[in-house]
Design a protein around this motif. Sequence first.
Motif, mmCIF file in Angstrom:
data_model
loop_
_atom_site.group_PDB
_atom_site.id
_atom_site.type_symbol
_atom_site.label_atom_id
_atom_site.label_comp_id
_atom_site.label_asym_id
_atom_site.label_seq_id
_atom_site.Cartn_x
_atom_site.Cartn_y
_atom_site.Cartn_z
ATOM 1 N N ARG A 1 -5.480 16.181 -8.988
ATOM 2 C CA ARG A 1 -5.030 17.552 -9.215
ATOM 3 C C ARG A 1 -4.385 18.185 -7.986
ATOM 4 N NH1 ARG A 1 -4.492 18.987 -14.543
ATOM 5 N NH2 ARG A 1 -6.221 18.129 -15.764
ATOM 6 N N LYS A 2 -4.659 17.671 -6.804
ATOM 7 C CA LYS A 2 -4.136 18.273 -5.576
ATOM 8 C C LYS A 2 -2.905 17.556 -5.028
ATOM 9 C CE LYS A 2 -8.525 20.283 -4.058
ATOM 10 N NZ LYS A 2 -9.479 20.426 -2.923
ATOM 11 N N VAL A 3 -2.303 16.703 -5.863
ATOM 12 C CA VAL A 3 -1.180 15.903 -5.375
ATOM 13 C C VAL A 3 -0.023 16.773 -4.898
ATOM 14 C CG1 VAL A 3 -0.161 15.637 -7.680
ATOM 15 C CG2 VAL A 3 0.342 13.962 -5.900
ATOM 16 N N ASN A 4 0.211 17.911 -5.543
ATOM 17 C CA ASN A 4 1.326 18.769 -5.150
ATOM 18 C C ASN A 4 0.998 19.679 -3.970
ATOM 19 O OD1 ASN A 4 3.103 17.782 -7.114
ATOM 20 N ND2 ASN A 4 2.232 19.126 -8.674
ATOM 21 N N GLU A 5 -0.218 19.542 -3.452
ATOM 22 C CA GLU A 5 -0.597 20.285 -2.250
ATOM 23 C C GLU A 5 -0.426 19.430 -0.998
ATOM 24 O OE1 GLU A 5 -4.526 21.928 -2.784
ATOM 25 O OE2 GLU A 5 -4.103 22.404 -4.894
ATOM 26 N N GLY A 6 0.086 18.221 -1.190
ATOM 27 C CA GLY A 6 0.308 17.323 -0.053
ATOM 28 C C GLY A 6 -0.546 16.084 -0.163
ATOM 29 N N LEU A 7 0.046 14.931 0.080
ATOM 30 C CA LEU A 7 -0.672 13.667 -0.033
ATOM 31 C C LEU A 7 -0.199 12.717 1.046
ATOM 32 C CD1 LEU A 7 -2.609 11.876 -1.724
ATOM 33 C CD2 LEU A 7 -0.618 11.150 -3.046
ATOM 34 N N GLU A 8 -1.122 12.096 1.734
ATOM 35 C CA GLU A 8 -0.793 11.065 2.712
ATOM 36 C C GLU A 8 -0.886 9.711 2.020
ATOM 37 O OE1 GLU A 8 -2.311 9.323 7.034
ATOM 38 O OE2 GLU A 8 -3.063 11.236 6.294
ATOM 39 N N TYR A 9 0.230 8.986 2.000
ATOM 40 C CA TYR A 9 0.265 7.731 1.259
ATOM 41 C C TYR A 9 -0.243 6.573 2.114
ATOM 42 C CZ TYR A 9 3.180 10.364 -1.962
ATOM 43 O OH TYR A 9 3.641 11.309 -2.842
ATOM 44 N N ASN A 10 -1.104 5.761 1.506
ATOM 45 C CA ASN A 10 -1.615 4.547 2.127
ATOM 46 C C ASN A 10 -0.786 3.388 1.605
ATOM 47 O OD1 ASN A 10 -3.126 2.096 2.537
ATOM 48 N ND2 ASN A 10 -4.933 3.333 2.958
ATOM 49 N N LYS A 11 -0.015 2.749 2.477
ATOM 50 C CA LYS A 11 0.920 1.722 2.022
ATOM 51 C C LYS A 11 0.226 0.502 1.424
ATOM 52 C CE LYS A 11 4.802 2.916 5.089
ATOM 53 N NZ LYS A 11 4.187 4.005 5.842
ATOM 54 N N GLN A 12 -1.034 0.243 1.786
ATOM 55 C CA GLN A 12 -1.743 -0.900 1.234
ATOM 56 C C GLN A 12 -2.384 -0.579 -0.108
ATOM 57 O OE1 GLN A 12 -1.878 -4.244 2.700
ATOM 58 N NE2 GLN A 12 -2.438 -4.493 0.557
ATOM 59 N N VAL A 13 -2.503 0.714 -0.418
ATOM 60 C CA VAL A 13 -3.159 1.138 -1.662
ATOM 61 C C VAL A 13 -2.171 1.770 -2.635
ATOM 62 C CG1 VAL A 13 -4.943 2.643 -2.648
ATOM 63 C CG2 VAL A 13 -5.360 1.477 -0.460
ATOM 64 N N ASP A 14 -1.440 2.765 -2.167
ATOM 65 C CA ASP A 14 -0.613 3.581 -3.056
ATOM 66 C C ASP A 14 0.758 2.989 -3.350
ATOM 67 O OD1 ASP A 14 -2.476 5.837 -3.194
ATOM 68 O OD2 ASP A 14 -1.966 6.145 -1.082
ATOM 69 N N MET A 15 1.275 2.133 -2.465
ATOM 70 C CA MET A 15 2.692 1.753 -2.520
ATOM 71 C C MET A 15 2.940 0.334 -3.034
ATOM 72 S SD MET A 15 3.778 4.613 -1.516
ATOM 73 C CE MET A 15 5.484 4.163 -1.741
ATOM 74 N N LEU A 16 1.937 -0.292 -3.620
ATOM 75 C CA LEU A 16 2.130 -1.671 -4.097
ATOM 76 C C LEU A 16 2.842 -1.671 -5.446
ATOM 77 C CD1 LEU A 16 -1.304 -3.298 -3.180
ATOM 78 C CD2 LEU A 16 0.817 -3.241 -1.849
ATOM 79 N N PRO A 17 3.897 -2.454 -5.592
ATOM 80 C CA PRO A 17 4.648 -2.484 -6.853
ATOM 81 C C PRO A 17 3.959 -3.334 -7.919
ATOM 82 C CG PRO A 17 5.693 -3.927 -5.249
ATOM 83 C CD PRO A 17 4.554 -3.249 -4.538
ATOM 84 N N LEU A 18 4.072 -2.877 -9.154
ATOM 85 C CA LEU A 18 3.542 -3.613 -10.299
ATOM 86 C C LEU A 18 4.575 -4.634 -10.752
ATOM 87 C CD1 LEU A 18 1.368 -3.986 -12.493
ATOM 88 C CD2 LEU A 18 2.525 -2.164 -13.790
ATOM 89 N N PHE A 19 4.146 -5.893 -10.820
ATOM 90 C CA PHE A 19 5.044 -7.001 -11.150
ATOM 91 C C PHE A 19 4.867 -7.487 -12.582
ATOM 92 C CE2 PHE A 19 5.484 -11.795 -10.973
ATOM 93 C CZ PHE A 19 6.861 -11.817 -11.075
ATOM 94 N N GLY A 20 3.615 -7.587 -13.060
ATOM 95 C CA GLY A 20 3.391 -8.137 -14.387
ATOM 96 C C GLY A 20 2.090 -7.681 -15.009
ATOM 97 N N GLY A 21 1.952 -7.918 -16.339
ATOM 98 C CA GLY A 21 0.758 -7.551 -17.088
ATOM 99 C C GLY A 21 -0.173 -8.736 -17.301
ATOM 100 N N SER A 22 -0.952 -8.680 -18.360
ATOM 101 C CA SER A 22 -2.023 -9.660 -18.562
ATOM 102 C C SER A 22 -1.502 -11.070 -18.817
ATOM 103 C CB SER A 22 -2.924 -9.217 -19.730
ATOM 104 O OG SER A 22 -2.154 -9.067 -20.913
ATOM 105 N N GLU A 23 -0.257 -11.194 -19.254
ATOM 106 C CA GLU A 23 0.301 -12.528 -19.480
ATOM 107 C C GLU A 23 0.853 -13.150 -18.202
ATOM 108 O OE1 GLU A 23 3.163 -12.332 -22.571
ATOM 109 O OE2 GLU A 23 1.716 -11.751 -24.114
ATOM 110 N N CYS A 24 0.915 -12.357 -17.121
ATOM 111 C CA CYS A 24 1.426 -12.840 -15.839
ATOM 112 C C CYS A 24 0.302 -13.506 -15.062
ATOM 113 C CB CYS A 24 2.001 -11.658 -15.051
ATOM 114 S SG CYS A 24 2.882 -12.094 -13.547
ATOM 115 N N ARG A 25 0.619 -14.553 -14.353
ATOM 116 C CA ARG A 25 -0.380 -15.289 -13.577
ATOM 117 C C ARG A 25 0.089 -15.426 -12.128
ATOM 118 N NH1 ARG A 25 -2.793 -14.036 -17.245
ATOM 119 N NH2 ARG A 25 -3.886 -15.265 -18.849
#
Length: 424
Positions: free
Chosen positions: A159-183
Amino acid sequence: MYKKTAEDMASFIKNSPTAFHAVDSLKKILNGEGYQELSEGRRWEVSPGGKYYVTRNDSSLIALKVGANLENYRFNIVASHSDSPTFKIKENEELEVRGKYIQLNTEGYGGMLCAPWFDRPLSVAGRVVVKEGNRFVSRLVKVDRDLVMIPNVAIHMNRKVNEGLEYNKQVDMLPLFGGSECRKGDFKKMIAEELGTEEKDIYGMDLYLYNRMEPSIWGANEEFISCPQLDDLQCAYASLQGFLKGTNEESINVFACFDNEEVGSGTKQGAGSTFLYDVLHRISRGLGKDEEEFYCALASSFMLSCDNAHAVHPNHPEKTDACNCVYMNEGIVIKSHAGQKYTSDAVSTAVFKEICEKAGVPVQFFSNRSDMAGGSTLGNIAMSHVSVNSVDIGLPQLSMHSPYETAGIKDTYYMIRATEEFFG
């Protein structure tokens, strides 16, 4: 004229999602203009009137146009950089989440704005080292489809995201590549398929995320252009065009584009390396000039260090100096700094102002607010190895270090005209 130039620049950037691709794009242009590639690992055969280029690490390039009358020669140098802030994919690249998702394991490259990377189509590009028989071959890869995305956390869960957020590159910035069929292993398998090779033959990868959004010309009078990597491929493209157009028979014209400016330039292919000195020294020796003639040439040489500048932000004009501030579409920026983060001084500023007057190009001046630290660029770093008179210039832009930056529609043309005049 302005729009067509900006569109051509944007097309160049679209084909150059990484520093490796940018140098490949530069090479294709130079090859088409009759330039001969030189190898650092072989003896150079050069002559007056020749046109040459040399690369290092496949991510930095220096091109040379040699005059025919070099009795009292000098070097006319324009330098820019090929890299931009992004995310690099780590060696062990896949992370599994509860057996339902596969993420790519990435780390930040350069000082990027993190927030604009969320919720937009991304893909992967870079170079791959493949074993072919008894030798290693460097191959470019660009996955030309929407491949990954970095999803935001919904506001309901933060709820406080628009009040400012410090991004953690190891947690927040990882891209999603595939779903449950991906290995695990599917990523490298996909890269191998893109290259038409076997997974076992891939021995090394330098892969990065890139933004898939198309360039856009917009505004009430179509006066703005937005696309990835304006910092600094806008300057690289424009200065190359000026280099190709300009000719001076009494000098050696030099176009340089260095990698790794965004991480300090301290690599073998960066502006802080010996690359520029090595090339200038070797071309001079190859032309039969002795050591004394080489240093005399350096003493009368000049460099334009080209890296984009901060335009006044419409929402935050207070972020820039009240007088030494710049605007898009109002000309090339001369940057200065009392602490010498920029190389401009009275002499080099005067020289460049006259160049722009002859080219019919407007000039602006930028200095940081005295109470705010600014960025640095490649000029003063390169000068630690090749000391010549130099001025730091650039083109004004908004959203620097975002994956989607904005500049003026006229300014690419202005840079081409000024560098053409400089090289002439």
